[in-house]
Design a protein around this motif. Structure first.
Motif, PDB file in Angstrom:
ATOM      1  N   ASP A 253      21.242 -28.171  -2.219  1.00  0.00           N
ATOM      2  CA  ASP A 253      21.032 -27.551  -0.909  1.00  0.00           C
ATOM      3  C   ASP A 253      22.302 -26.820  -0.499  1.00  0.00           C
ATOM      4  OD1 ASP A 253      22.815 -29.513  -0.034  1.00  0.00           O
ATOM      5  OD2 ASP A 253      21.219 -30.835   0.682  1.00  0.00           O
ATOM      6  N   LYS A 254      22.434 -26.557   0.796  1.00  0.00           N
ATOM      7  CA  LYS A 254      23.566 -25.765   1.300  1.00  0.00           C
ATOM      8  C   LYS A 254      24.912 -26.438   1.056  1.00  0.00           C
ATOM      9  CE  LYS A 254      22.993 -27.822   5.885  1.00  0.00           C
ATOM     10  NZ  LYS A 254      22.725 -27.558   7.320  1.00  0.00           N
ATOM     11  N   SER A 255      24.896 -27.771   0.878  1.00  0.00           N
ATOM     12  CA  SER A 255      26.176 -28.477   0.683  1.00  0.00           C
ATOM     13  C   SER A 255      26.545 -28.640  -0.786  1.00  0.00           C
ATOM     14  CB  SER A 255      26.098 -29.870   1.340  1.00  0.00           C
ATOM     15  OG  SER A 255      25.089 -30.654   0.732  1.00  0.00           O
ATOM     16  N   THR A 256      25.731 -28.148  -1.715  1.00  0.00           N
ATOM     17  CA  THR A 256      26.009 -28.307  -3.146  1.00  0.00           C
ATOM     18  C   THR A 256      27.179 -27.422  -3.577  1.00  0.00           C
ATOM     19  OG1 THR A 256      23.700 -28.807  -3.627  1.00  0.00           O
ATOM     20  CG2 THR A 256      25.045 -28.066  -5.470  1.00  0.00           C
ATOM     21  N   PRO A 257      28.160 -28.005  -4.277  1.00  0.00           N
ATOM     22  CA  PRO A 257      29.266 -27.184  -4.806  1.00  0.00           C
ATOM     23  C   PRO A 257      28.807 -26.465  -6.077  1.00  0.00           C
ATOM     24  CG  PRO A 257      29.633 -29.502  -5.340  1.00  0.00           C
ATOM     25  CD  PRO A 257      28.389 -29.457  -4.503  1.00  0.00           C
ATOM     26  N   TRP A 258      28.537 -25.187  -5.997  1.00  0.00           N
ATOM     27  CA  TRP A 258      27.988 -24.441  -7.122  1.00  0.00           C
ATOM     28  C   TRP A 258      29.085 -24.036  -8.095  1.00  0.00           C
ATOM     29  CZ3 TRP A 258      22.865 -24.218  -7.724  1.00  0.00           C
ATOM     30  CH2 TRP A 258      22.057 -24.413  -6.598  1.00  0.00           C
ATOM     31  N   ALA A 259      28.783 -24.217  -9.392  1.00  0.00           N
ATOM     32  CA  ALA A 259      29.671 -23.688 -10.423  1.00  0.00           C
ATOM     33  C   ALA A 259      29.445 -22.175 -10.523  1.00  0.00           C
ATOM     34  CB  ALA A 259      29.369 -24.355 -11.757  1.00  0.00           C
ATOM     35  N   PRO A 260      30.485 -21.402 -10.779  1.00  0.00           N
ATOM     36  CA  PRO A 260      30.324 -19.943 -10.855  1.00  0.00           C
ATOM     37  C   PRO A 260      29.285 -19.515 -11.885  1.00  0.00           C
ATOM     38  CG  PRO A 260      32.652 -20.526 -10.763  1.00  0.00           C
ATOM     39  CD  PRO A 260      31.893 -21.806 -10.945  1.00  0.00           C
ATOM     40  N   SER A 261      29.135 -20.300 -12.967  1.00  0.00           N
ATOM     41  CA  SER A 261      28.229 -19.907 -14.039  1.00  0.00           C
ATOM     42  C   SER A 261      26.814 -20.458 -13.872  1.00  0.00           C
ATOM     43  CB  SER A 261      28.781 -20.389 -15.379  1.00  0.00           C
ATOM     44  OG  SER A 261      28.923 -21.818 -15.372  1.00  0.00           O
ATOM     45  N   ASP A 262      26.520 -21.147 -12.760  1.00  0.00           N
ATOM     46  CA  ASP A 262      25.203 -21.753 -12.596  1.00  0.00           C
ATOM     47  C   ASP A 262      24.129 -20.683 -12.438  1.00  0.00           C
ATOM     48  OD1 ASP A 262      22.886 -23.205 -11.672  1.00  0.00           O
ATOM     49  OD2 ASP A 262      24.235 -24.856 -11.169  1.00  0.00           O
ATOM     50  N   PRO A 263      23.121 -20.643 -13.332  1.00  0.00           N
ATOM     51  CA  PRO A 263      22.095 -19.601 -13.265  1.00  0.00           C
ATOM     52  C   PRO A 263      21.297 -19.609 -11.965  1.00  0.00           C
ATOM     53  CG  PRO A 263      22.010 -20.768 -15.362  1.00  0.00           C
ATOM     54  CD  PRO A 263      22.929 -21.534 -14.490  1.00  0.00           C
ATOM     55  N   LEU A 264      21.207 -20.767 -11.284  1.00  0.00           N
ATOM     56  CA  LEU A 264      20.397 -20.840 -10.068  1.00  0.00           C
ATOM     57  C   LEU A 264      20.986 -19.999  -8.937  1.00  0.00           C
ATOM     58  CD1 LEU A 264      19.350 -24.606  -9.948  1.00  0.00           C
ATOM     59  CD2 LEU A 264      18.006 -22.645 -10.702  1.00  0.00           C
ATOM     60  N   ARG A 265      22.238 -19.629  -9.033  1.00  0.00           N
ATOM     61  CA  ARG A 265      22.855 -18.805  -7.998  1.00  0.00           C
ATOM     62  C   ARG A 265      22.188 -17.437  -7.911  1.00  0.00           C
ATOM     63  NH1 ARG A 265      29.211 -18.743  -8.051  1.00  0.00           N
ATOM     64  NH2 ARG A 265      28.756 -17.917  -5.963  1.00  0.00           N
ATOM     65  N   LYS A 266      21.485 -17.039  -8.960  1.00  0.00           N
ATOM     66  CA  LYS A 266      20.783 -15.760  -8.926  1.00  0.00           C
ATOM     67  C   LYS A 266      19.648 -15.755  -7.904  1.00  0.00           C
ATOM     68  CE  LYS A 266      21.722 -14.059 -13.583  1.00  0.00           C
ATOM     69  NZ  LYS A 266      21.119 -13.465 -14.798  1.00  0.00           N
ATOM     70  N   ALA A 267      19.205 -16.945  -7.492  1.00  0.00           N
ATOM     71  CA  ALA A 267      18.118 -17.020  -6.515  1.00  0.00           C
ATOM     72  C   ALA A 267      18.589 -16.708  -5.108  1.00  0.00           C
ATOM     73  CB  ALA A 267      17.475 -18.416  -6.547  1.00  0.00           C
ATOM     74  N   GLY A 268      19.881 -16.731  -4.865  1.00  0.00           N
ATOM     75  CA  GLY A 268      20.387 -16.414  -3.535  1.00  0.00           C
ATOM     76  C   GLY A 268      21.494 -17.356  -3.119  1.00  0.00           C
ATOM     77  N   GLU A 269      22.080 -17.053  -1.981  1.00  0.00           N
ATOM     78  CA  GLU A 269      23.206 -17.845  -1.493  1.00  0.00           C
ATOM     79  C   GLU A 269      22.741 -19.101  -0.776  1.00  0.00           C
ATOM     80  OE1 GLU A 269      27.137 -17.320   1.411  1.00  0.00           O
ATOM     81  OE2 GLU A 269      25.790 -15.606   0.980  1.00  0.00           O
ATOM     82  N   HIS A 270      21.681 -18.995   0.022  1.00  0.00           N
ATOM     83  CA  HIS A 270      21.193 -20.135   0.819  1.00  0.00           C
ATOM     84  C   HIS A 270      19.869 -20.629   0.224  1.00  0.00           C
ATOM     85  CE1 HIS A 270      24.316 -19.281   3.708  1.00  0.00           C
ATOM     86  NE2 HIS A 270      23.886 -18.036   3.817  1.00  0.00           N
ATOM     87  N   ILE A 271      19.963 -21.513  -0.745  1.00  0.00           N
ATOM     88  CA  ILE A 271      18.770 -22.061  -1.386  1.00  0.00           C
ATOM     89  C   ILE A 271      18.867 -23.589  -1.423  1.00  0.00           C
ATOM     90  CG2 ILE A 271      18.339 -20.036  -2.832  1.00  0.00           C
ATOM     91  CD1 ILE A 271      19.627 -21.588  -5.166  1.00  0.00           C
ATOM     92  N   SER A 272      17.738 -24.225  -1.618  1.00  0.00           N
ATOM     93  CA  SER A 272      17.688 -25.683  -1.769  1.00  0.00           C
ATOM     94  C   SER A 272      16.465 -26.028  -2.594  1.00  0.00           C
ATOM     95  CB  SER A 272      17.619 -26.389  -0.398  1.00  0.00           C
ATOM     96  OG  SER A 272      16.499 -25.934   0.336  1.00  0.00           O
ATOM     97  N   GLY A 273      16.498 -27.214  -3.214  1.00  0.00           N
ATOM     98  CA  GLY A 273      15.359 -27.604  -4.035  1.00  0.00           C
ATOM     99  C   GLY A 273      15.670 -28.770  -4.956  1.00  0.00           C
ATOM    100  N   LEU A 274      14.958 -28.786  -6.071  1.00  0.00           N
ATOM    101  CA  LEU A 274      14.997 -29.929  -6.979  1.00  0.00           C
ATOM    102  C   LEU A 274      14.896 -29.453  -8.423  1.00  0.00           C
ATOM    103  CD1 LEU A 274      14.528 -33.066  -7.595  1.00  0.00           C
ATOM    104  CD2 LEU A 274      12.100 -32.542  -7.366  1.00  0.00           C
ATOM    105  N   ALA A 275      15.781 -29.974  -9.294  1.00  0.00           N
ATOM    106  CA  ALA A 275      15.674 -29.762 -10.740  1.00  0.00           C
ATOM    107  C   ALA A 275      15.140 -31.049 -11.351  1.00  0.00           C
ATOM    108  CB  ALA A 275      17.027 -29.403 -11.334  1.00  0.00           C
ATOM    109  N   HIS A 276      13.954 -30.967 -11.940  1.00  0.00           N
ATOM    110  CA  HIS A 276      13.235 -32.160 -12.420  1.00  0.00           C
ATOM    111  C   HIS A 276      13.173 -32.158 -13.950  1.00  0.00           C
ATOM    112  CE1 HIS A 276      10.322 -35.356 -12.705  1.00  0.00           C
ATOM    113  NE2 HIS A 276       9.420 -34.561 -13.259  1.00  0.00           N
ATOM    114  N   PRO A 277      13.755 -33.185 -14.619  1.00  0.00           N
ATOM    115  CA  PRO A 277      13.705 -33.228 -16.088  1.00  0.00           C
ATOM    116  C   PRO A 277      12.291 -33.545 -16.571  1.00  0.00           C
ATOM    117  CG  PRO A 277      14.664 -35.253 -15.236  1.00  0.00           C
ATOM    118  CD  PRO A 277      14.461 -34.354 -14.049  1.00  0.00           C
TER     119      PRO A 277
END
Length: 590
Positions: A253-277
């Protein structure tokens, strides 16, 4: 003006105005308080107060007055305990100030002092022919929060609706996959549908391919976002790789420390959700990411359940389709069967429930990797148990899929467990359309055993007879209802039985004793003889299961048997639980 509302519980007891009856009345009141979750220390305090108060109520009674009953009334609220004691004696004068008497022999004064000291309020109304002593004290035991019945029913309804919705979508997904569609096209269509069902804005699906240590992009919505084609699992900085490495959901969510190389950053700056294995047969098959274009996602329980359940199935299915494209048909079939076997084994309880009064043990043997036999044992909230044995027509993946559907529906309707006929009817109504369309059916037997282990209700749907024995004779209960999937509006009947005189119950599928060419036969006579001797010897459930398994293997040629063989032994709890109880369910492939 607003008034607060409290819930009240009440108790009243009339008793003859004698000392012995007064003592018995006090014990009854204290027992009632204990039944209403009043702690021991508080009960002991009230027992002392009531003993003194009840003695005063009968102390001044004449023989004629003793024939008039005294009364104790208790009102229990969320914050207070109030007691009123009524007598018909001449009464006494309540002192202006209640003090501990200087005279050690003054029992009356000492009793009033005890009452006054241990309560928050004490008043005495002396009347013509009737006196009332009123006592109140704040509760020291915090009452349990009352259940919101309406909210619970709403939650149960939502869960059942979610199960139906997920199951219906799984059937549709299976039908789509059967049309020999390409995995990428299948993923694109179902990711868009899953996005709507989960109330999400974007989804990303990555699956494990031939290259070890990497997840390949197989689909994402919306398609306008250009997702990375491959994800290196050796990088622990990304949300998706953490989900894959830990095999646990990763929220962002908004408080997640994003790594510069994280592909999910392409979805936008203010996103939240769940990565489910996604897993299948214990192996990681991919990661499904579900999110919204908002700083904080708060999905409903239904949306979260649909996303996880349908995502798991979609991932497993796509994994199977990709394997099919990567290997020859024989290797693909073996892998799919292994996946189905893992799914089927996951439906079985790790251990069957055991209680003080009821023990059980079971064995399930499939001819191939997967089969159509199913069994279950469920401990219900009231202490009773539901035992289930079922047999889907045929074997292999189709039978295993319908066994999965049967399991899901069964666990969605456990509120009907105490009436197996109603539960069987509901299962038939829910599964009939798909069974009829596939020209398949399911035989089943439901057995509900009371918490004390003395009564059971049996309902059969075209299944093999249930057998009971007391060591001297055999009682047989045949299934008088049709198999599931034969008639949409079929009716079923409960058979109530007493276990007071029986010690052993046997449930089994027809594969245990059917005749097969060259495979031998475990005859009905041999089966009943085994049950008689086992019951007479008072063998426990696990020992009975093992001896029947040995008998079956000694008579039937395993290499020639063509049907699954499943059975369950239930015994009354007079037996001591053996070490085998920790292995109450055995499973073998023939």
């Amino acid at each position: 003006m607003a008034f607060s509302q409290q819930h009240f519980e009440g108790f009243r007891l009339d008793f003859p105005a004698t000392l012995d009856d007064a003592r018995e009345a006090v014990r009854s009141v204290v027992g009632w308080l204990a039944d209403h979750q009043i702690q021991d220390a508080e009960c002991q305090q009230w027992e002392l107060v009531l003993a003194e108060a009840a003695n005063n109520a009968v102390l001044y009674a004449t023989p004629e007055q003793a024939r008039q009953a005294a009364a104790i009334e208790v009102v229990l609220s969320e914050s207070q305990i109030e007691v009123r004691i009524t007598d018909h004696t001449i009464g006494f004068d309540w002192p202006v100030s209640v003090e501990l008497p200087q005279d050690d022999e003054s029992d009356h004064g000492r009793g009033l002092f005890i009452i006054k000291s241990l309560t928050d309020h004490a008043s005495y109304l002396r009347g013509q022919g009737q006196n009332v002593l009123c006592l109140r004290a704040d509760r020291k035991s915090v009452p349990a929060a009352r259940e919101d019945i309406e909210a619970t029913l709403d939650l149960m309804t939502a869960e059942v609706a979610s199960c139906y919705e997920t199951l219906a979508n799984i059937f549709r997904l299976i039908a789509d996959a059967g049309n020999d569609v390409e995995p990428i096209a299948l993923a694109a269509r179902w990711l868009e549908e899953l996005r709507e069902l989960a109330g999400a804005d974007f989804l990303v699906l990555r699956t494990a391919g031939t290259e070890a240590g990497r997840l390949s992009f197989i689909g994402g919505v919306p398609s306008a976002i250009s997702w990375e084609p491959s994800l290196d699992l050796r990088s622990s900085d990304t949300v998706e790789s953490r989900a894959a490495a830990t095999r646990q959901d990763q929220w962002f969510d908004k408080s997640t420390p994003w790594a510069p190389s994280d592909p999910l950053r392409k979805a936008g700056e203010h996103i939240s959700g769940l990565a489910h294995p996604l897993e299948s047969g214990g192996d990681l098959t991919g990661v499904l990411t579900v999110g919204v274009f908002q700083p904080l996602w708060e999905p409903s329980a239904r949306e979260l359940n649909v996303a996880r359940s349908l995502g798991d199935f979609l991932g497993a299915l796509l994994h199977g389709l990709n394997r099919r494209d990567e290997a020859n048909q024989a290797r693909l079939l073996k892998r799919e069967l292994q996946i189905a076997a893992d799914i089927q084994r996951s439906l079985l309880p790790a251990e069957l429930p055991q209680t003080q009064f009821v023990h059980c043990a079971a064995h399930l043997a499939t001819v191939g990797e997967v089969g159509g036999d199913y069994l279950d044992g469920i401990l219900l909230p009231d202490g009773s148990l539901l035992f289930v044995v079922a047999d889907v027509m045929g074997k292999g993946v189709p039978a295993a899929l319908f066994a999965t559907a049967f399991h899901s529906l069964l666990h969605s309707h456990l509120d009907l467990a105490s009436k197996p006929s109603a539960l069987m009817k509901r299962l038939n109504q829910a599964m009939f359309p798909e069974l009829d369309r596939s020209d398949m059916f399911i035989t089943a037997q439901l057995v509900h055993v009371s918490a004390d282990g003395l009564a059971l209700h049996v309902c059969g749907a075209g299944h093999a007879p249930l057998l009971l024995s007391d060591g001297r004779q055999i009682q047989e209960v045949t299934a008088d209802g049709p198999p599931l999937g034969i008639t949409a509006d079929a009716d079923y009947q409960d058979h109530p039985l007493s276990l007071a005189t029986h010690t052993h119950v046997l449930l089994h599928t027809d594969g245990l004793s059917d005749v097969f060419s060259g495979g031998g036969i475990l005859s009905r006579d041999e089966l009943t003889a085994w049950l008689l001797s086992t019951a007479a010897a008072r063998e426990d459930a696990s020992a009975s299961r093992d001896s029947l398994h040995r008998l079956h293997r000694s008579v039937v040629d395993a290499s020639s048997q063509q049907d699954d063989a499943t059975f369950m032994v239930i015994t009354r709890g007079s037996h001591t639980l053996s070490a085998h109880t920790q292995n109450s369910l055995s499973h073998a492939k023939r």
